[in-house]
Design a protein around this motif. Sequence first.
Motif, PDB file in Angstrom:
ATOM      1  N   PRO A  98       0.962  -1.296  -0.257  1.00 55.85           N
ATOM      2  CA  PRO A  98       0.369   0.472  -0.370  1.00 55.85           C
ATOM      3  C   PRO A  98       0.648   1.655   0.185  1.00 55.85           C
TER       4      PRO A  98
ATOM      5  N   CYS B 223       0.896  10.095  -6.378  1.00 56.43           N
ATOM      6  CA  CYS B 223       1.695   9.027  -5.059  1.00 56.43           C
ATOM      7  C   CYS B 223       2.992  10.210  -5.501  1.00 56.43           C
TER       8      CYS B 223
ATOM      9  N   GLY C  17      -5.472   9.089   0.816  1.00 53.94           N
ATOM     10  CA  GLY C  17      -6.433   7.679   0.587  1.00 53.94           C
ATOM     11  C   GLY C  17      -5.106   6.983   0.350  1.00 53.94           C
ATOM     12  N   ARG C  18      -4.988   5.478   0.571  1.00 53.88           N
ATOM     13  CA  ARG C  18      -4.106   4.287   0.878  1.00 53.88           C
ATOM     14  C   ARG C  18      -3.872   3.410  -0.057  1.00 53.88           C
ATOM     15  N   CYS C  19      -3.717   2.950  -1.184  1.00 59.25           N
ATOM     16  CA  CYS C  19      -4.073   1.718  -1.775  1.00 59.25           C
ATOM     17  C   CYS C  19      -2.976   1.184  -2.219  1.00 59.25           C
TER      18      CYS C  19
ATOM     19  N   ASP D  73      -2.863  -0.749  -5.724  1.00 56.76           N
ATOM     20  CA  ASP D  73      -3.024  -1.130  -7.516  1.00 56.76           C
ATOM     21  C   ASP D  73      -3.719   0.768  -7.650  1.00 56.76           C
TER      22      ASP D  73
ATOM     23  N   THR E 207      -7.331   2.223  -8.233  1.00 56.44           N
ATOM     24  CA  THR E 207      -7.800   3.480  -7.647  1.00 56.44           C
ATOM     25  C   THR E 207      -8.575   4.254  -8.150  1.00 56.44           C
TER      26      THR E 207
ATOM     27  N   HIS F 271     -11.404   3.251  -9.555  1.00 60.08           N
ATOM     28  CA  HIS F 271     -12.412   3.101  -8.534  1.00 60.08           C
ATOM     29  C   HIS F 271     -12.851   5.257  -8.761  1.00 60.08           C
TER      30      HIS F 271
END
Length: 133
Positions: A4, A32, A109-111, A113, A117, A120
């Motif tokens: 993540p 990111c 946020g955190r992800c 992929d 994301t 999404h």
Amino acid sequence: MHAPSSYDYAVIRIVPRVEREEFINAGVIVWCSAKDVLEARFDLQEARVRALDPDADLEAIRNHLEGIAIICAGGEAAGAIGKLSNRERFDWLVAPRSTIIQSSPVHTGRCGDLSATIEHLLNVMVRPISGAE
């Protein structure tokens, strides 16, 4: 599954008549730092823009959105701003404006992929709710 990573994002809004302060969400910009990725994706719902302003200049709106994508990519095509770091370009893109193209406040946020994301975020924040159109 990838480890993540934290990311920042803002929703890009179309405000066809700035004085009315009505808007349609048209895309997202995501930064990111762990992956040094700055990306914008759009899904302009022209009928929704026309519902707010039947005379909206959709060609100009599409050109502005394309400009955001060019700035995200950086390099010579983005002009002087293209020489800035990804973070600096993100900050510039999401700075408050009183124009036809605006952004939401920045969210975090955190992800695992990032590409999934971003898709999404488009589905949740931009695209019409299933059955709404």
